[in-house]
Design a protein around this motif. Structure first.
Motif, PDB file in Angstrom:
ATOM      1  N   THR A 124       0.825  -1.207   0.000  1.00  0.00           N
ATOM      2  CA  THR A 124       0.000   0.000   0.000  1.00  0.00           C
ATOM      3  C   THR A 124       0.863   1.263   0.000  1.00  0.00           C
ATOM      4  O   THR A 124       0.573   2.225  -0.713  1.00  0.00           O
ATOM      5  CB  THR A 124      -0.950  -0.008   1.213  1.00  0.00           C
ATOM      6  N   THR A 125       1.931   1.270   0.780  1.00  0.00           N
ATOM      7  CA  THR A 125       2.817   2.441   0.836  1.00  0.00           C
ATOM      8  C   THR A 125       3.440   2.713  -0.527  1.00  0.00           C
ATOM      9  O   THR A 125       3.535   3.861  -0.963  1.00  0.00           O
ATOM     10  CB  THR A 125       3.914   2.238   1.893  1.00  0.00           C
ATOM     11  N   ASN A 126       3.846   1.664  -1.209  1.00  0.00           N
ATOM     12  CA  ASN A 126       4.431   1.821  -2.538  1.00  0.00           C
ATOM     13  C   ASN A 126       3.420   2.444  -3.494  1.00  0.00           C
ATOM     14  O   ASN A 126       3.743   3.382  -4.227  1.00  0.00           O
ATOM     15  CB  ASN A 126       4.898   0.455  -3.066  1.00  0.00           C
ATOM     16  N   ARG A 127       2.184   1.937  -3.480  1.00  0.00           N
ATOM     17  CA  ARG A 127       1.148   2.491  -4.362  1.00  0.00           C
ATOM     18  C   ARG A 127       0.850   3.948  -4.023  1.00  0.00           C
ATOM     19  O   ARG A 127       0.590   4.758  -4.906  1.00  0.00           O
ATOM     20  CB  ARG A 127      -0.123   1.643  -4.286  1.00  0.00           C
ATOM     21  N   ALA A 128       0.888   4.284  -2.730  1.00  0.00           N
ATOM     22  CA  ALA A 128       0.607   5.662  -2.320  1.00  0.00           C
ATOM     23  C   ALA A 128       1.691   6.616  -2.813  1.00  0.00           C
ATOM     24  O   ALA A 128       1.396   7.731  -3.249  1.00  0.00           O
ATOM     25  CB  ALA A 128       0.488   5.748  -0.800  1.00  0.00           C
ATOM     26  N   PHE A 129       2.931   6.190  -2.784  1.00  0.00           N
ATOM     27  CA  PHE A 129       4.034   7.067  -3.180  1.00  0.00           C
ATOM     28  C   PHE A 129       4.285   7.075  -4.682  1.00  0.00           C
ATOM     29  O   PHE A 129       4.588   8.111  -5.260  1.00  0.00           O
ATOM     30  CB  PHE A 129       5.324   6.675  -2.456  1.00  0.00           C
ATOM     31  N   GLY A 131       2.319   5.218  -7.251  1.00  0.00           N
ATOM     32  CA  GLY A 131       1.212   4.936  -8.161  1.00  0.00           C
ATOM     33  C   GLY A 131       1.490   3.737  -9.045  1.00  0.00           C
ATOM     34  O   GLY A 131       1.721   2.632  -8.560  1.00  0.00           O
ATOM     35  N   ASP A 132       1.502   3.957 -10.354  1.00  0.00           N
ATOM     36  CA  ASP A 132       1.710   2.873 -11.318  1.00  0.00           C
ATOM     37  C   ASP A 132       3.181   2.504 -11.492  1.00  0.00           C
ATOM     38  O   ASP A 132       3.501   1.500 -12.113  1.00  0.00           O
ATOM     39  CB  ASP A 132       1.128   3.265 -12.685  1.00  0.00           C
ATOM     40  N   ASN A 133       4.087   3.310 -10.995  1.00  0.00           N
ATOM     41  CA  ASN A 133       5.529   3.052 -11.126  1.00  0.00           C
ATOM     42  C   ASN A 133       6.066   2.304  -9.907  1.00  0.00           C
ATOM     43  O   ASN A 133       7.024   2.739  -9.278  1.00  0.00           O
ATOM     44  CB  ASN A 133       6.296   4.368 -11.307  1.00  0.00           C
ATOM     45  N   GLU A 134       5.456   1.170  -9.584  1.00  0.00           N
ATOM     46  CA  GLU A 134       5.800   0.452  -8.365  1.00  0.00           C
ATOM     47  C   GLU A 134       7.240  -0.050  -8.334  1.00  0.00           C
ATOM     48  O   GLU A 134       7.797  -0.263  -7.262  1.00  0.00           O
ATOM     49  CB  GLU A 134       4.839  -0.716  -8.146  1.00  0.00           C
ATOM     50  N   SER A 135       7.882  -0.233  -9.487  1.00  0.00           N
ATOM     51  CA  SER A 135       9.247  -0.744  -9.502  1.00  0.00           C
ATOM     52  C   SER A 135      10.236   0.248  -8.890  1.00  0.00           C
ATOM     53  O   SER A 135      11.333  -0.141  -8.476  1.00  0.00           O
ATOM     54  CB  SER A 135       9.676  -1.112 -10.921  1.00  0.00           C
ATOM     55  N   ILE A 136       9.868   1.522  -8.796  1.00  0.00           N
ATOM     56  CA  ILE A 136      10.732   2.509  -8.135  1.00  0.00           C
ATOM     57  C   ILE A 136      10.936   2.118  -6.669  1.00  0.00           C
ATOM     58  O   ILE A 136      11.978   2.399  -6.085  1.00  0.00           O
ATOM     59  CB  ILE A 136      10.129   3.928  -8.246  1.00  0.00           C
ATOM     60  N   GLY A 137       9.961   1.443  -6.095  1.00  0.00           N
ATOM     61  CA  GLY A 137      10.066   0.991  -4.713  1.00  0.00           C
ATOM     62  C   GLY A 137      11.260   0.083  -4.484  1.00  0.00           C
ATOM     63  O   GLY A 137      11.856   0.090  -3.406  1.00  0.00           O
ATOM     64  N   LEU A 138      11.623  -0.708  -5.490  1.00  0.00           N
ATOM     65  CA  LEU A 138      12.799  -1.581  -5.352  1.00  0.00           C
ATOM     66  C   LEU A 138      14.067  -0.758  -5.156  1.00  0.00           C
ATOM     67  O   LEU A 138      14.956  -1.150  -4.392  1.00  0.00           O
ATOM     68  CB  LEU A 138      12.931  -2.499  -6.567  1.00  0.00           C
ATOM     69  N   VAL A 139      14.145   0.382  -5.832  1.00  0.00           N
ATOM     70  CA  VAL A 139      15.293   1.273  -5.671  1.00  0.00           C
ATOM     71  C   VAL A 139      15.306   1.833  -4.241  1.00  0.00           C
ATOM     72  O   VAL A 139      16.349   1.872  -3.589  1.00  0.00           O
ATOM     73  CB  VAL A 139      15.262   2.415  -6.710  1.00  0.00           C
ATOM     74  N   VAL A 140      14.125   2.240  -3.761  1.00  0.00           N
ATOM     75  CA  VAL A 140      14.020   2.775  -2.398  1.00  0.00           C
ATOM     76  C   VAL A 140      14.447   1.718  -1.389  1.00  0.00           C
ATOM     77  O   VAL A 140      15.194   2.004  -0.450  1.00  0.00           O
ATOM     78  CB  VAL A 140      12.582   3.269  -2.110  1.00  0.00           C
ATOM     79  N   VAL A 141      13.991   0.475  -1.582  1.00  0.00           N
ATOM     80  CA  VAL A 141      14.360  -0.609  -0.665  1.00  0.00           C
ATOM     81  C   VAL A 141      15.865  -0.841  -0.696  1.00  0.00           C
ATOM     82  O   VAL A 141      16.520  -0.942   0.354  1.00  0.00           O
ATOM     83  CB  VAL A 141      13.593  -1.913  -1.003  1.00  0.00           C
ATOM     84  N   GLY A 142      16.445  -0.905  -1.883  1.00  0.00           N
ATOM     85  CA  GLY A 142      17.885  -1.134  -2.000  1.00  0.00           C
ATOM     86  C   GLY A 142      18.719  -0.035  -1.361  1.00  0.00           C
ATOM     87  O   GLY A 142      19.635  -0.313  -0.580  1.00  0.00           O
ATOM     88  N   VAL A 143      18.376   1.206  -1.670  1.00  0.00           N
ATOM     89  CA  VAL A 143      19.118   2.340  -1.102  1.00  0.00           C
ATOM     90  C   VAL A 143      18.901   2.402   0.415  1.00  0.00           C
ATOM     91  O   VAL A 143      19.850   2.598   1.179  1.00  0.00           O
ATOM     92  CB  VAL A 143      18.702   3.665  -1.778  1.00  0.00           C
ATOM     93  N   GLY A 144      17.664   2.228   0.851  1.00  0.00           N
ATOM     94  CA  GLY A 144      17.358   2.286   2.285  1.00  0.00           C
ATOM     95  C   GLY A 144      18.101   1.227   3.077  1.00  0.00           C
ATOM     96  O   GLY A 144      18.703   1.516   4.117  1.00  0.00           O
ATOM     97  N   LEU A 145      18.080  -0.011   2.590  1.00  0.00           N
ATOM     98  CA  LEU A 145      18.797  -1.080   3.296  1.00  0.00           C
ATOM     99  C   LEU A 145      20.305  -0.851   3.258  1.00  0.00           C
ATOM    100  O   LEU A 145      21.002  -1.144   4.234  1.00  0.00           O
ATOM    101  CB  LEU A 145      18.442  -2.441   2.706  1.00  0.00           C
ATOM    102  N   GLY A 146      20.799  -0.316   2.146  1.00  0.00           N
ATOM    103  CA  GLY A 146      22.225   0.009   2.065  1.00  0.00           C
ATOM    104  C   GLY A 146      22.628   1.031   3.111  1.00  0.00           C
ATOM    105  O   GLY A 146      23.662   0.892   3.772  1.00  0.00           O
ATOM    106  N   ILE A 147      21.808   2.045   3.300  1.00  0.00           N
ATOM    107  CA  ILE A 147      22.085   3.081   4.309  1.00  0.00           C
ATOM    108  C   ILE A 147      22.025   2.490   5.709  1.00  0.00           C
ATOM    109  O   ILE A 147      22.906   2.728   6.545  1.00  0.00           O
ATOM    110  CB  ILE A 147      21.114   4.268   4.154  1.00  0.00           C
ATOM    111  N   VAL A 148      20.976   1.698   5.985  1.00  0.00           N
ATOM    112  CA  VAL A 148      20.823   1.116   7.325  1.00  0.00           C
ATOM    113  C   VAL A 148      21.988   0.193   7.653  1.00  0.00           C
ATOM    114  O   VAL A 148      22.628   0.318   8.706  1.00  0.00           O
ATOM    115  CB  VAL A 148      19.486   0.354   7.450  1.00  0.00           C
ATOM    116  N   PHE A 149      22.293  -0.738   6.759  1.00  0.00           N
ATOM    117  CA  PHE A 149      23.364  -1.689   7.051  1.00  0.00           C
ATOM    118  C   PHE A 149      24.736  -1.022   7.006  1.00  0.00           C
ATOM    119  O   PHE A 149      25.626  -1.383   7.768  1.00  0.00           O
ATOM    120  CB  PHE A 149      23.282  -2.897   6.134  1.00  0.00           C
ATOM    121  N   GLY A 150      24.903  -0.035   6.134  1.00  0.00           N
ATOM    122  CA  GLY A 150      26.151   0.727   6.124  1.00  0.00           C
ATOM    123  C   GLY A 150      26.374   1.466   7.430  1.00  0.00           C
ATOM    124  O   GLY A 150      27.484   1.484   7.970  1.00  0.00           O
TER     125      GLY A 150
END
Length: 172
Positions: A124-129, A131-150
């Motif tokens: 739901t959060t992905n759709r809210a941010f 819309g139809d470009n849900e694959s952008i969420g994968l970039v957010v997940v990758g960058v976010g996890l990289g920052i957290v684990f880094g």
């Protein structure tokens, strides 16, 4: 960005999102406010209730089930509930350091990591941010996890360097 996916979502997702959003915003105020103040205690208990609400409501969300309707994110919910209980145990027994570390880890590692995974396609959060470009969420997940684990690696590196102190002939 549109709130429409949340408005149309089932009640348990709305409760989950409201509790998680409150916990996300209120967490730093509680974690970094003056300790023992009425503000710290009131906000802290409210934050814990929001974390309990977010964790418990997550068990009705089964869209990414790996074992039945349960996913690895549900392990974070169990960890959240245990962390809240452990932090209460610590503070009631005078272990302020244990209380602080447990809740700090719960916020930065539990809440933030779970929040990052909400940007996976289909959520739901992905759709809210996006819309139809849900694959952008994968970039957010990758960058976010990289920052957290880094940041986790950087913190551990700093702790190790503090333990060994300045020594000559050590590669840093």
């Amino acid at each position: 960005m549109s709130l429409e996916p949340f408005v149309q979502a089932p009640l348990y997702i709305q409760i989950h999102a409201a509790c998680a959003l409150f916990a996300l915003v209120a967490g730093p105020f509680s974690l970094y406010s003056r300790k023992r103040s009425v503000f710290h205690k009131l906000l802290g208990y409210t934050w814990m209730l929001a974390m309990i609400g977010a964790a418990v409501s997550s068990f009705w969300i089964g869209s990414f089930g790996v074992i039945g309707s349960f996913s690895p994110l549900h392990a974070l919910s169990i960890l959240s509930l245990c962390s809240v209980a452990l932090s209460l145990y610590f503070i009631l027994n005078g272990n302020i350091i244990g209380h602080r570390k447990t809740l700090t880890n719960l916020y930065w590692r539990g809440l933030i990591i779970a929040g990052i995974f909400n940007f996976l396609p289909g959520r739901t959060t992905n759709r809210a941010f996006f819309g139809d470009n849900e694959s952008i969420g994968l970039v957010v997940v990758g960058v976010g996890l990289g920052i957290v684990f880094g940041s986790m690696v950087w913190t551990q590196r700093s702790a190790v360097l503090a333990l060994i102190g300045p020594k000559k002939n050590l590669p840093i």
